[in-house]
Design an enzyme around this catalytic site. Sequence first.
Site, PDB file in Angstrom:
ATOM      1  N   PHE A 134       0.863  -1.188   0.000  1.00  0.00           N
ATOM      2  CA  PHE A 134       0.000   0.000   0.000  1.00  0.00           C
ATOM      3  C   PHE A 134       0.893   1.229   0.000  1.00  0.00           C
ATOM      4  O   PHE A 134       1.766   1.373   0.852  1.00  0.00           O
ATOM      5  CB  PHE A 134      -0.909   0.025   1.235  1.00  0.00           C
ATOM      6  CG  PHE A 134      -1.811   1.227   1.268  1.00  0.00           C
ATOM      7  CD1 PHE A 134      -2.991   1.246   0.530  1.00  0.00           C
ATOM      8  CD2 PHE A 134      -1.470   2.360   1.999  1.00  0.00           C
ATOM      9  CE1 PHE A 134      -3.817   2.374   0.540  1.00  0.00           C
ATOM     10  CE2 PHE A 134      -2.291   3.487   2.004  1.00  0.00           C
ATOM     11  CZ  PHE A 134      -3.463   3.479   1.270  1.00  0.00           C
ATOM     12  N   ASP A 219       9.413   2.382   0.837  1.00  0.00           N
ATOM     13  CA  ASP A 219       8.319   3.139   1.429  1.00  0.00           C
ATOM     14  C   ASP A 219       8.336   2.841   2.927  1.00  0.00           C
ATOM     15  O   ASP A 219       7.881   1.788   3.372  1.00  0.00           O
ATOM     16  CB  ASP A 219       6.988   2.697   0.791  1.00  0.00           C
ATOM     17  CG  ASP A 219       5.793   3.398   1.420  1.00  0.00           C
ATOM     18  OD1 ASP A 219       5.966   4.058   2.462  1.00  0.00           O
ATOM     19  OD2 ASP A 219       4.683   3.265   0.864  1.00  0.00           O
ATOM     20  N   LYS A 248       3.873   9.872   8.291  1.00  0.00           N
ATOM     21  CA  LYS A 248       3.245   9.398   9.535  1.00  0.00           C
ATOM     22  C   LYS A 248       3.979   9.823  10.813  1.00  0.00           C
ATOM     23  O   LYS A 248       3.810  10.937  11.288  1.00  0.00           O
ATOM     24  CB  LYS A 248       3.096   7.876   9.478  1.00  0.00           C
ATOM     25  CG  LYS A 248       1.956   7.446   8.540  1.00  0.00           C
ATOM     26  CD  LYS A 248       1.619   5.998   8.719  1.00  0.00           C
ATOM     27  CE  LYS A 248       0.548   5.483   7.800  1.00  0.00           C
ATOM     28  NZ  LYS A 248      -0.802   5.652   8.277  1.00  0.00           N
TER      29      LYS A 248
HETATM   30  C1  LIG Z   1       3.284   2.246   3.660  1.00  0.00           C
HETATM   31  C2  LIG Z   1       2.390   3.414   3.409  1.00  0.00           C
HETATM   32  N1  LIG Z   1       2.667   4.237   2.385  1.00  0.00           N
HETATM   33  C3  LIG Z   1       1.902   5.306   2.126  1.00  0.00           C
HETATM   34  C4  LIG Z   1       0.791   5.586   2.879  1.00  0.00           C
HETATM   35  C5  LIG Z   1      -0.059   6.789   2.569  1.00  0.00           C
HETATM   36  O1  LIG Z   1       0.157   7.751   3.535  1.00  0.00           O
HETATM   37  P1  LIG Z   1      -0.878   8.987   3.689  1.00  0.00           P
HETATM   38  O2  LIG Z   1      -2.142   8.418   4.210  1.00  0.00           O
HETATM   39  O3  LIG Z   1      -0.187   9.900   4.667  1.00  0.00           O
HETATM   40  O4  LIG Z   1      -1.011   9.590   2.340  1.00  0.00           O
HETATM   41  C6  LIG Z   1       0.455   4.753   3.946  1.00  0.00           C
HETATM   42  C7  LIG Z   1      -0.752   5.009   4.756  1.00  0.00           C
HETATM   43  O5  LIG Z   1      -1.261   4.177   5.443  1.00  0.00           O
HETATM   44  C8  LIG Z   1       1.283   3.633   4.214  1.00  0.00           C
HETATM   45  O6  LIG Z   1       0.995   2.807   5.227  1.00  0.00           O
END
Ligand SMILES: Cc1ncc(COP(=O)(O)O)c(C=O)c1O
Length: 399
Positions: A134, A219, A248
């Site tokens: 994700f 990521d 986050k």
């Molecule tokens: C691994 C990862 N990447 C990207 C995101 C997207 O982050 P945001 O909700 O701050 O756009 C998330 C959100 O849960 C995530 O867990």
Amino acid sequence: MISPDHKKFLLGNYASPVLEIVRGEGTRLWDSEEREFLDFTSGIAVTNIGHCHPQWTEKVSRQAQSLVHCSNLYSIPEQVRLAKRLTTAIGPGKMLFCNSGAEANEGLIKFARLASENPNFQGKHKILVADNGFHGRTMGALSATASQKYRQGFEPLLDGFEFAPLNDLDSFDRKLDDETVAVLVESIQGEGGIHEADDPFLQGLEKLCRERKALLMFDEVQSGIGRTGDFLGYQKAGVCPDAVALAKGLGGGFPIGAFWISEQWGEVFKPGSHGTTFGGSPMACAAAHAVLDVIENEGLVLAAKENGLVLRDGLTRLTGLFPDLLEEVRGRGLMLAVAMKKDPAELIGSLRENGLLVVGAGGNSIRFLPPLNVRVNEIEQALKITEDVLSSLQSKQSK
Ligand SMILES: Cc1ncc(COP(=O)(O)O)c(C=O)c1O
């Protein structure tokens, strides 16, 4: 009680909430009826130093009295200092600040596009990502997200993304061809249900990327900022990426995202190639400094490892006690999940009724993501609530 205005004035993209949260302190949250909850969600891996840590609140309040925003038309001392601090923790390279995890991944995708102008990378355009990953909800980040449940309704998405199963090096080997400019993975898949990329897989991936001249990008939006017991999740495998996305936990609740690009690629972004109005504002950077100060001063990366072992042991004991309900515990540090043998909605609801907040994830799993400075007695309390709720679910099931 949730105000009827919630439904009336907010779009229906989230499941209907059952709690109205008004206050937080440390590992605790309170709702508008003054009910107290143990928060093992941390706002989905965000409040890594707990709610309203006094040092964070003090620093952010002070910053609000001097300068909140001025845009990237000007150099922002707190931003420069944050970039220096993060590159010290990640490796020689440069930072670009944005506002969210999806935006940080958009930055990585744009980086891969810019890198493909390099003579060694010419003609390459594909990005290889892991199934079940994700990366966010914007159209680029969504294109890098394989699951149909997120993509549905938004296709056609960006071209040029390919998918292979996490930890299946042979599949990545087969798909990483002459057109592949980059590989992008989470070191621990969060939304997908807490699946760890194992060390040999990440080391093999690094070797493949070096041999075939592709970029290795992580990521670390959910697994970063100490959550796994390392500052960044991939660091356990001892690999050296070309780019890393953060968000986050970095701001401790104040929105900030960032991406790091290794020294070798530090010049690919040129004036005008990317930008954001809010990214790296004095306020956001002050919040991030406060988070990093608390993590350093209180030794919270190590605390995540140690507290994670206590929580993991307790959850593992519960899987032994309730084999008909629970399958296994996954993850490390304080990025843990219990996979259930059935839909976890009932368990999540009953835990909430009994004062413990947890968050669901893919594959029938429930994530336990307390702040890194959670106390051992709070972990014990959470385990006791979980055990009691599982006991009553079990007896209900056997009736
Ligand atoms: C691994 C990862 N990447 C990207 C995101 C997207 O982050 P945001 O909700 O701050 O756009 C998330 C959100 O849960 C995530 O867990």
